[in-house]
Design a protein around this motif. Structure first.
Motif, short mmCIF file in Angstrom:
data_model
loop_
_atom_site.label_atom_id
_atom_site.label_comp_id
_atom_site.label_asym_id
_atom_site.label_seq_id
_atom_site.Cartn_x
_atom_site.Cartn_y
_atom_site.Cartn_z
N THR A 1 0.84 -1.20 0.00
CA THR A 1 0.00 0.00 0.00
C THR A 1 0.87 1.25 0.00
O THR A 1 2.02 1.25 0.45
CB THR A 1 -0.93 0.02 1.21
N LEU A 2 0.31 2.33 -0.49
CA LEU A 2 1.07 3.55 -0.67
C LEU A 2 1.48 4.19 0.65
O LEU A 2 2.62 4.62 0.82
CB LEU A 2 0.25 4.56 -1.49
N GLY A 3 0.56 4.30 1.58
CA GLY A 3 0.83 5.11 2.76
C GLY A 3 0.61 6.57 2.43
O GLY A 3 0.56 6.97 1.26
N ARG A 4 0.50 7.40 3.48
CA ARG A 4 0.08 8.78 3.27
C ARG A 4 1.05 9.58 2.42
O ARG A 4 0.65 10.34 1.53
CB ARG A 4 -0.14 9.48 4.61
N HIS A 5 2.34 9.41 2.65
CA HIS A 5 3.28 10.29 1.94
C HIS A 5 3.58 9.82 0.53
O HIS A 5 3.84 10.64 -0.35
CB HIS A 5 4.54 10.48 2.79
N ARG A 6 3.53 8.53 0.29
CA ARG A 6 3.60 8.07 -1.09
C ARG A 6 2.37 8.55 -1.86
O ARG A 6 2.46 8.95 -3.02
CB ARG A 6 3.69 6.55 -1.14
N ALA A 7 1.21 8.46 -1.21
CA ALA A 7 -0.03 8.92 -1.85
C ALA A 7 0.06 10.41 -2.19
O ALA A 7 -0.30 10.84 -3.29
CB ALA A 7 -1.23 8.65 -0.95
N ALA A 8 0.57 11.21 -1.24
CA ALA A 8 0.72 12.64 -1.49
C ALA A 8 1.69 12.89 -2.63
O ALA A 8 1.46 13.76 -3.49
CB ALA A 8 1.20 13.34 -0.21
N HIS A 9 2.76 12.12 -2.67
CA HIS A 9 3.76 12.24 -3.75
C HIS A 9 3.12 11.97 -5.11
O HIS A 9 3.30 12.73 -6.06
CB HIS A 9 4.89 11.25 -3.47
N LEU A 10 2.38 10.89 -5.20
CA LEU A 10 1.70 10.54 -6.45
C LEU A 10 0.73 11.63 -6.87
O LEU A 10 0.72 12.06 -8.03
CB LEU A 10 0.95 9.21 -6.28
N LEU A 11 -0.09 12.12 -5.94
CA LEU A 11 -1.12 13.08 -6.29
C LEU A 11 -0.55 14.45 -6.61
O LEU A 11 -1.09 15.17 -7.46
CB LEU A 11 -2.15 13.16 -5.16
N ARG B 1 8.77 1.16 -7.59
CA ARG B 1 9.37 1.63 -6.34
C ARG B 1 10.21 2.87 -6.59
O ARG B 1 10.28 3.77 -5.74
CB ARG B 1 10.23 0.52 -5.73
N GLU B 2 10.84 2.95 -7.75
CA GLU B 2 11.73 4.08 -8.03
C GLU B 2 10.99 5.40 -8.12
O GLU B 2 11.58 6.46 -7.92
CB GLU B 2 12.51 3.82 -9.32
N PHE B 3 9.70 5.37 -8.44
CA PHE B 3 8.93 6.62 -8.48
C PHE B 3 8.73 7.18 -7.07
O PHE B 3 8.62 8.39 -6.88
CB PHE B 3 7.57 6.39 -9.13
N TYR B 4 8.70 6.27 -6.08
CA TYR B 4 8.41 6.68 -4.70
C TYR B 4 9.64 6.72 -3.81
O TYR B 4 9.65 7.42 -2.80
CB TYR B 4 7.39 5.73 -4.08
N GLU B 5 10.66 5.97 -4.14
CA GLU B 5 11.79 5.83 -3.24
C GLU B 5 13.10 5.87 -4.02
O GLU B 5 13.12 5.83 -5.24
CB GLU B 5 11.70 4.51 -2.46
N GLY B 6 14.20 5.93 -3.26
CA GLY B 6 15.51 5.96 -3.88
C GLY B 6 16.18 4.61 -3.83
O GLY B 6 15.55 3.56 -3.89
N ALA B 7 17.48 4.62 -3.64
CA ALA B 7 18.25 3.38 -3.59
C ALA B 7 17.99 2.66 -2.27
O ALA B 7 17.32 3.16 -1.37
CB ALA B 7 19.74 3.70 -3.73
#
Length: 578
Positions: A9-19, A359-365
């Motif tokens: 699941t995205l979680g709040r901050h991944r969701a905010a990042h996407l939106l 994963r790379e859209f939401y996170e780094g290495a």
């Protein structure tokens, strides 16, 4: 670094990042809803079939639309109609007339229309026709969600149709391109900007000689110009493309201005010979159908290069992801996206889905959880529209109240222009420099002048401190009351942490007490001091805040304190990022 699917699941901050990056931001209510979704679930919410296109803009002088019917002496002046079109389109970024569950998909589609405009750039002052601009805008909208279209209607098909689009025929002089006197303007930009490109910026292009650009040559520009010859701007807008139902350019002199000879491309494009299909000729002479077929052949040859897919995927990555592309990103993410693009027969929707579910859209290495948050500087449109959406601006219905609608969107458009984005008026044919200018890219949005305008807008407009401001959004106190838990808001430090988490492009790790906090204690104290400093007369400013908030007393002071807090956040470097 290659694409890796993200399944949890995205979680709040991944969701905010996407939106933030797909629908110009969103309210906290929407972010919280998306937080429980996987990326694949989120894509189903954003990509929806059978969305209705927006109704055309209205001319206040007549109370009716003019795009499909044409203009009369009763209509507003041409420059006014062009401005109404731009203000109308800005309104679509805020949802237009859409409501309910489809609104996010509607806005996302408009985001892709904006992306396609930055790719296939157009300049209003050159086109000088609101209807041509509108129909090109509609063309982009038709192709934005292309996986829902018939198989043959893909990015290649869109490139063919842009080559015949009335706005483009006027913008890059295609209407002057005739047999015996080819005009190379559009052919050059087709190859350099819209398709093959010149390879990864800063990398060795492995060119052989002068006029060889690594992916095409001057010979290809000259041949392409001949292939594209013989079309004209159709000011009656009566020539209709059968695939889209939209007006398109017309053929000159029944095809007699099209160069009907075989054209040979360079070694970069396989020494391919492009010639008219005999079955489409009439008595050996060119027809509209034979000329368009030659353009299709040209686009097929260009897209047969893997580098074409990579060039377009680099544009997507820079628009939605990050501007820096080094050899490792090129060999990883860009190559992966290009492979998806090719395998999907050049459907851009497939590329976006692959990227937004990675994963790379939401996170780094490995071990780095948040380095993509705050990696893009907001464009002026992202700043103005993003704030309006997060603080729940509601626009009047432009069908029934066009004048007020244009007043509000015109005010916003003026501020966007002040910040350095003159919409539909890029300084160069390559488009807005933030999307193409190596190596600066989106850092070009920030100059001393533009940053001052950003800060002035956020202070004067978002805090309701400008008398001429026609926007009506949530005030800071209304925002806190609606989107932050009452108990959390009663503690000054907890409130600062939560405001930063909601308004800044940071991860969930924001804390005064955690040494690993993404925002340092110094930065958090900066916001805290701005929040409390006006009232340092209190022996215990934090305790005084708790008393005022919990007991509901001295609301005037509470309002001022929240204005100070939000203003410090809005005018921070962190708020300029998404």
């Amino acid at each position: 670094m290659a694409l890796t699917p993200l399944n949890e699941t995205l979680g709040r901050h991944r969701a905010a990042h996407l939106l933030r990056r797909t629908v110009f931001g969103a309210t906290q209510t929407t972010i919280n809803t998306f937080a429980s979704l996987t990326p694949s679930d989120a894509m189903e919410r954003l990509f929806k079939d059978n969305l209705e296109s927006p109704l055309p803009p209205i001319d206040p002088a007549t109370g009716t639309e003019w795009m499909t019917t044409g203009t009369t002496d009763a209509n507003s002046e041409g420059f006014e109609l062009e401005n109404y079109f731009l203000r109308w389109h800005l309104g679509q970024f805020l949802g237009g007339l859409s409501t309910g569950e489809d609104q996010l998909a509607y806005i996302f589609k408009e985001r892709l229309v904006l992306f396609l405009h930055t790719h296939f750039t157009t300049k209003k002052s050159v086109v000088n026709n609101s209807r041509a601009l509108y129909f090109q805008n509609e063309l982009f909208r038709k192709f934005a969600f292309d996986s829902f279209l018939p198989d043959e209607l893909n990015f290649k098909a869109l490139t063919v149709k842009v080559s015949l689009d009335n706005a483009m025929l006027r913008f890059l002089d295609g209407r002057f391109n005739v047999k015996g006197n080819p005009n190379e303007n559009y052919a050059r930009e087709l190859l350099e900007l819209y398709s093959a490109g010149r390879g990864l910026e800063g990398a060795d292009k492995n060119t052989q000689e002068e006029g060889d650009y690594g992916t095409f040559t001057e010979e290809d520009v000259q041949a392409a110009a001949k292939i594209l010859s013989g079309f004209d701007f159709d000011d009656s807008f009566s020539e209709i493309d059968p695939d889209t139902g939209l007006p398109t350019g017309k053929i000159k002199s029944n095809g007699n201005q099209h160069d009907n000879n075989p054209k040979t491309m360079s070694f970069r494009l396989g020494n391919t010979v492009i010639a008219p299909d005999p079955e489409l000729l009439v008595n050996g002479e060119p027809t509209r159908e034979s000329a368009i077929d030659e353009i299709r052949q040209l686009i097929d040859v260009i897209f047969a290069q893997e580098e074409t897919a990579k060039h377009i995927c680099r544009k997507i990555y820079r628009f939605f992801g990050y501007h820096e592309i080094d050899d490792s990103v090129q060999a990883g993410i860009i190559t992966d996206l290009a492979n998806v693009f090719i395998a999907a027969d050049y459907k851009i929707q497939s590329v976006l889905t692959a990227f937004f579910t990675s994963r790379e859209f939401y996170e780094g290495a490995t071990g780095v959880q948040d380095d993509v948050f705050g990696s893009i500087i907001k464009s002026p449109i992202d700043l103005v529209v993003g704030h309006a959406r997060a603080f729940e601006l509601t626009l009047p219905n432009y069908i029934t109240n066009a004048s007020e609608f244009y007043e509000i969107t015109g005010f916003m458009m003026g501020k966007i222009d002040d910040m350095g984005l003159s919409y539909y008026e890029p300084y160069e044919v390559a488009g807005y420099s933030a999307y193409h200018q190596f190596p600066i890219y989106h850092r070009g949005w920030i100059t001393t002048t533009y940053l001052t305008q950003r800060y002035a807008y956020m202070q004067n407009v978002s805090l309701g401190m400008m008398d001429s401001n026609p926007l009506s959004t949530l005030t800071p106190i209304e925002y806190v009351e609606k989107h932050i838990d009452f108990g959390l808001a009663s503690n000054a430090k907890s409130l600062v942490e939560e405001v930063c988490k909601q308004l800044l492009a940071v991860s969930e790790n924001v804390s005064f007490t955690n040494a690993a906090s993404e925002l340092s204690e110094e930065r958090l104290n900066y916001f805290l001091n701005a929040f409390l400093s006006t009232f340092q007369i209190d022996q215990d400013p934090e305790g005084a805040w708790t008393t005022r908030w919990t007991n509901g007393v001295d609301r005037e002071t509470v309002v001022r304190q929240l204005q100070d807090l939000f203003n410090s956040v809005f005018q921070s470097p962190e708020y300029q990022l998404m």
